[in-house]
Design a protein around this motif. Structure first.
Motif, PDB file in Angstrom:
ATOM      1  N   THR A 174       0.824  -1.211   0.000  1.00 46.91           N
ATOM      2  CA  THR A 174       0.000   0.000   0.000  1.00 46.91           C
ATOM      3  C   THR A 174       0.863   1.267   0.000  1.00 46.91           C
ATOM      4  O   THR A 174       2.068   1.210   0.196  1.00 46.91           O
ATOM      5  N   LYS A 175       0.211   2.377  -0.224  1.00 54.34           N
ATOM      6  CA  LYS A 175       0.837   3.709  -0.211  1.00 54.34           C
ATOM      7  C   LYS A 175       1.901   3.851  -1.305  1.00 54.34           C
ATOM      8  O   LYS A 175       2.963   4.427  -1.098  1.00 54.34           O
ATOM      9  N   PHE A 176       1.568   3.312  -2.481  1.00 58.65           N
ATOM     10  CA  PHE A 176       2.490   3.384  -3.616  1.00 58.65           C
ATOM     11  C   PHE A 176       2.858   4.822  -3.947  1.00 58.65           C
ATOM     12  O   PHE A 176       3.987   5.106  -4.356  1.00 58.65           O
ATOM     13  N   ASP A 177       1.921   5.748  -3.763  1.00 62.17           N
ATOM     14  CA  ASP A 177       2.179   7.151  -4.079  1.00 62.17           C
ATOM     15  C   ASP A 177       3.348   7.712  -3.264  1.00 62.17           C
ATOM     16  O   ASP A 177       4.107   8.542  -3.759  1.00 62.17           O
ATOM     17  N   ASP A 178       3.527   7.253  -2.032  1.00 57.06           N
ATOM     18  CA  ASP A 178       4.677   7.664  -1.220  1.00 57.06           C
ATOM     19  C   ASP A 178       5.922   6.846  -1.573  1.00 57.06           C
ATOM     20  O   ASP A 178       7.038   7.354  -1.558  1.00 57.06           O
ATOM     21  N   PHE A 179       5.717   5.590  -1.880  1.00 55.81           N
ATOM     22  CA  PHE A 179       6.811   4.663  -2.196  1.00 55.81           C
ATOM     23  C   PHE A 179       7.652   5.163  -3.367  1.00 55.81           C
ATOM     24  O   PHE A 179       8.885   5.059  -3.344  1.00 55.81           O
ATOM     25  N   VAL A 180       7.016   5.715  -4.391  1.00 58.68           N
ATOM     26  CA  VAL A 180       7.759   6.143  -5.578  1.00 58.68           C
ATOM     27  C   VAL A 180       8.673   7.334  -5.294  1.00 58.68           C
ATOM     28  O   VAL A 180       9.520   7.660  -6.126  1.00 58.68           O
ATOM     29  N   GLN A 181       8.528   7.949  -4.128  1.00 58.95           N
ATOM     30  CA  GLN A 181       9.409   9.060  -3.740  1.00 58.95           C
ATOM     31  C   GLN A 181      10.709   8.562  -3.108  1.00 58.95           C
ATOM     32  O   GLN A 181      11.656   9.320  -2.941  1.00 58.95           O
ATOM     33  N   LEU A 182      10.755   7.262  -2.755  1.00 57.95           N
ATOM     34  CA  LEU A 182      11.959   6.686  -2.136  1.00 57.95           C
ATOM     35  C   LEU A 182      13.070   6.537  -3.170  1.00 57.95           C
ATOM     36  O   LEU A 182      12.798   6.418  -4.373  1.00 57.95           O
ATOM     37  N   PRO A 183      14.330   6.509  -2.726  1.00 59.13           N
ATOM     38  CA  PRO A 183      15.439   6.274  -3.661  1.00 59.13           C
ATOM     39  C   PRO A 183      15.265   4.925  -4.370  1.00 59.13           C
ATOM     40  O   PRO A 183      14.733   3.971  -3.803  1.00 59.13           O
ATOM     41  N   LEU A 184      15.729   4.851  -5.616  1.00 63.07           N
ATOM     42  CA  LEU A 184      15.539   3.650  -6.438  1.00 63.07           C
ATOM     43  C   LEU A 184      16.136   2.396  -5.811  1.00 63.07           C
ATOM     44  O   LEU A 184      15.558   1.318  -5.942  1.00 63.07           O
TER      45      LEU A 184
END
Length: 154
Positions: free
Chosen positions: A81-91
Protein backbone atom coordinates in the motif's frame (compact mmCIF):
# COMPACT_ATOMS: atom_id res chain seq x y z
CA UNK A 1 -15.22 -6.02 17.89
CA UNK A 2 -11.93 -4.29 18.69
CA UNK A 3 -9.31 -4.66 15.93
CA UNK A 4 -11.91 -5.39 13.24
CA UNK A 5 -13.37 -3.04 10.67
CA UNK A 6 -16.10 -4.26 8.29
CA UNK A 7 -16.44 -2.61 4.88
CA UNK A 8 -18.19 -3.23 1.60
CA UNK A 9 -16.82 -2.77 -1.91
CA UNK A 10 -19.23 -2.89 -4.85
CA UNK A 11 -18.20 -3.46 -8.45
CA UNK A 12 -20.45 -3.46 -11.49
CA UNK A 13 -19.17 -5.86 -14.13
CA UNK A 14 -21.13 -6.24 -17.37
CA UNK A 15 -24.28 -5.03 -15.61
CA UNK A 16 -23.88 -7.39 -12.65
CA UNK A 17 -23.55 -5.76 -9.26
CA UNK A 18 -20.97 -7.64 -7.16
CA UNK A 19 -20.63 -6.87 -3.45
CA UNK A 20 -17.53 -7.77 -1.48
CA UNK A 21 -17.64 -7.83 2.30
CA UNK A 22 -14.22 -6.96 3.64
CA UNK A 23 -13.12 -7.93 7.14
CA UNK A 24 -10.17 -5.67 7.89
CA UNK A 25 -8.20 -7.16 10.77
CA UNK A 26 -5.74 -4.83 12.51
CA UNK A 27 -2.06 -5.60 12.04
CA UNK A 28 -1.14 -5.74 15.70
CA UNK A 29 -0.94 -8.85 17.86
CA UNK A 30 -4.02 -7.86 19.85
CA UNK A 31 -6.06 -8.68 16.72
CA UNK A 32 -4.83 -12.27 16.76
CA UNK A 33 -8.06 -13.73 18.19
CA UNK A 34 -10.06 -12.33 15.24
CA UNK A 35 -8.11 -14.31 12.61
CA UNK A 36 -10.24 -17.50 12.80
CA UNK A 37 -13.47 -15.51 12.43
CA UNK A 38 -12.20 -13.35 9.57
CA UNK A 39 -10.51 -16.15 7.62
CA UNK A 40 -12.81 -19.13 8.07
CA UNK A 41 -15.14 -18.61 5.08
CA UNK A 42 -13.08 -16.08 3.10
CA UNK A 43 -12.73 -16.61 -0.66
CA UNK A 44 -9.65 -14.36 -0.77
CA UNK A 45 -7.25 -13.14 1.88
CA UNK A 46 -5.49 -9.86 1.25
CA UNK A 47 -2.18 -9.54 3.10
CA UNK A 48 -1.41 -5.84 3.14
CA UNK A 49 1.78 -4.05 4.02
CA UNK A 50 3.03 -0.48 3.89
CA UNK A 51 5.55 -0.15 1.05
CA UNK A 52 7.34 2.53 3.06
CA UNK A 53 7.83 0.33 6.13
CA UNK A 54 9.84 -2.86 5.58
CA UNK A 55 8.92 -4.19 9.01
CA UNK A 56 5.27 -4.34 7.91
CA UNK A 57 6.33 -6.56 4.98
CA UNK A 58 8.28 -8.79 7.39
CA UNK A 59 5.17 -9.20 9.56
CA UNK A 60 3.25 -10.64 6.58
CA UNK A 61 4.97 -14.01 7.17
CA UNK A 62 3.37 -14.29 10.61
CA UNK A 63 -0.11 -13.27 9.42
CA UNK A 64 0.09 -15.62 6.44
CA UNK A 65 0.93 -18.60 8.65
CA UNK A 66 -1.88 -17.75 11.07
CA UNK A 67 -4.48 -17.19 8.33
CA UNK A 68 -3.61 -20.44 6.54
CA UNK A 69 -4.29 -22.41 9.73
CA UNK A 70 -7.96 -21.42 9.33
CA UNK A 71 -8.33 -21.29 5.56
CA UNK A 72 -6.10 -23.15 3.13
CA UNK A 73 -8.21 -22.56 0.01
CA UNK A 74 -8.70 -18.77 -0.08
CA UNK A 75 -6.95 -16.88 -2.86
CA UNK A 76 -3.85 -15.24 -1.32
CA UNK A 77 -3.05 -11.70 -2.48
CA UNK A 78 -0.08 -9.65 -1.27
CA UNK A 79 -0.70 -5.92 -1.47
CA UNK A 80 1.85 -3.18 -0.97
CA UNK A 81 0.00 0.00 0.00
CA UNK A 82 0.84 3.71 -0.21
CA UNK A 83 2.49 3.38 -3.62
CA UNK A 84 2.18 7.15 -4.08
CA UNK A 85 4.68 7.66 -1.22
CA UNK A 86 6.81 4.66 -2.20
CA UNK A 87 7.76 6.14 -5.58
CA UNK A 88 9.41 9.06 -3.74
CA UNK A 89 11.96 6.69 -2.14
CA UNK A 90 15.44 6.27 -3.66
CA UNK A 91 15.54 3.65 -6.44
CA UNK A 92 17.86 1.31 -4.52
CA UNK A 93 15.38 1.15 -1.62
CA UNK A 94 12.49 0.62 -4.06
CA UNK A 95 14.43 -2.21 -5.70
CA UNK A 96 15.11 -3.90 -2.35
CA UNK A 97 11.44 -3.73 -1.32
CA UNK A 98 10.20 -4.92 -4.74
CA UNK A 99 12.60 -7.88 -4.64
CA UNK A 100 11.60 -8.85 -1.11
CA UNK A 101 7.86 -8.49 -1.86
CA UNK A 102 8.18 -10.64 -5.01
CA UNK A 103 10.03 -13.31 -3.01
CA UNK A 104 7.29 -13.33 -0.36
CA UNK A 105 4.52 -13.46 -2.97
CA UNK A 106 6.18 -16.40 -4.69
CA UNK A 107 6.55 -18.28 -1.38
CA UNK A 108 2.88 -17.56 -0.58
CA UNK A 109 1.77 -18.51 -4.11
CA UNK A 110 0.12 -15.08 -4.09
CA UNK A 111 -0.43 -12.41 -6.70
CA UNK A 112 1.40 -9.19 -5.83
CA UNK A 113 -0.12 -5.75 -6.32
CA UNK A 114 1.31 -2.35 -5.40
CA UNK A 115 -1.54 0.06 -4.76
CA UNK A 116 -2.60 3.44 -3.47
CA UNK A 117 -6.07 3.97 -2.06
CA UNK A 118 -5.46 7.75 -2.05
CA UNK A 119 -4.89 7.82 -5.82
CA UNK A 120 -7.00 4.73 -6.68
CA UNK A 121 -4.01 2.87 -8.11
CA UNK A 122 -4.77 -0.83 -8.72
CA UNK A 123 -7.64 -0.87 -6.19
CA UNK A 124 -10.33 -1.97 -8.65
CA UNK A 125 -7.86 -4.29 -10.43
CA UNK A 126 -7.43 -6.23 -7.18
CA UNK A 127 -11.16 -6.88 -6.89
CA UNK A 128 -11.49 -7.67 -10.59
CA UNK A 129 -8.65 -10.14 -10.20
CA UNK A 130 -10.53 -11.85 -7.35
CA UNK A 131 -13.64 -12.05 -9.54
CA UNK A 132 -11.66 -13.52 -12.43
CA UNK A 133 -10.11 -16.17 -10.18
CA UNK A 134 -13.40 -17.08 -8.48
CA UNK A 135 -15.49 -17.37 -11.60
CA UNK A 136 -12.79 -18.49 -14.05
CA UNK A 137 -13.14 -15.31 -16.10
CA UNK A 138 -10.48 -14.01 -18.49
CA UNK A 139 -7.83 -11.84 -16.82
CA UNK A 140 -6.40 -9.37 -19.33
CA UNK A 141 -4.13 -7.28 -17.10
CA UNK A 142 -0.45 -7.59 -17.93
CA UNK A 143 2.33 -8.18 -15.42
CA UNK A 144 4.18 -5.00 -14.57
CA UNK A 145 7.61 -5.42 -13.01
CA UNK A 146 8.97 -1.95 -13.81
CA UNK A 147 10.52 -0.21 -10.82
CA UNK A 148 8.80 3.15 -10.27
CA UNK A 149 5.47 1.83 -11.58
CA UNK A 150 2.74 0.00 -9.64
CA UNK A 151 3.88 -3.63 -9.67
CA UNK A 152 1.50 -6.42 -10.67
CA UNK A 153 3.11 -9.84 -10.50
CA UNK A 154 1.43 -13.22 -10.81
Amino acid sequence: MNGLNLMEKILVIEGARIAFTIWDVGGDHSSYEIIPIACKDAVAILFMFDLNCRSSLNSVKYWYIQARKWNKSAIPILIGTKFDDFVQLPLDIQWTIVSQARTYAKAMKATLFFSSATHNINVNKIFKFIMAKLFNLPWTVQRNLTIGEPIIDF
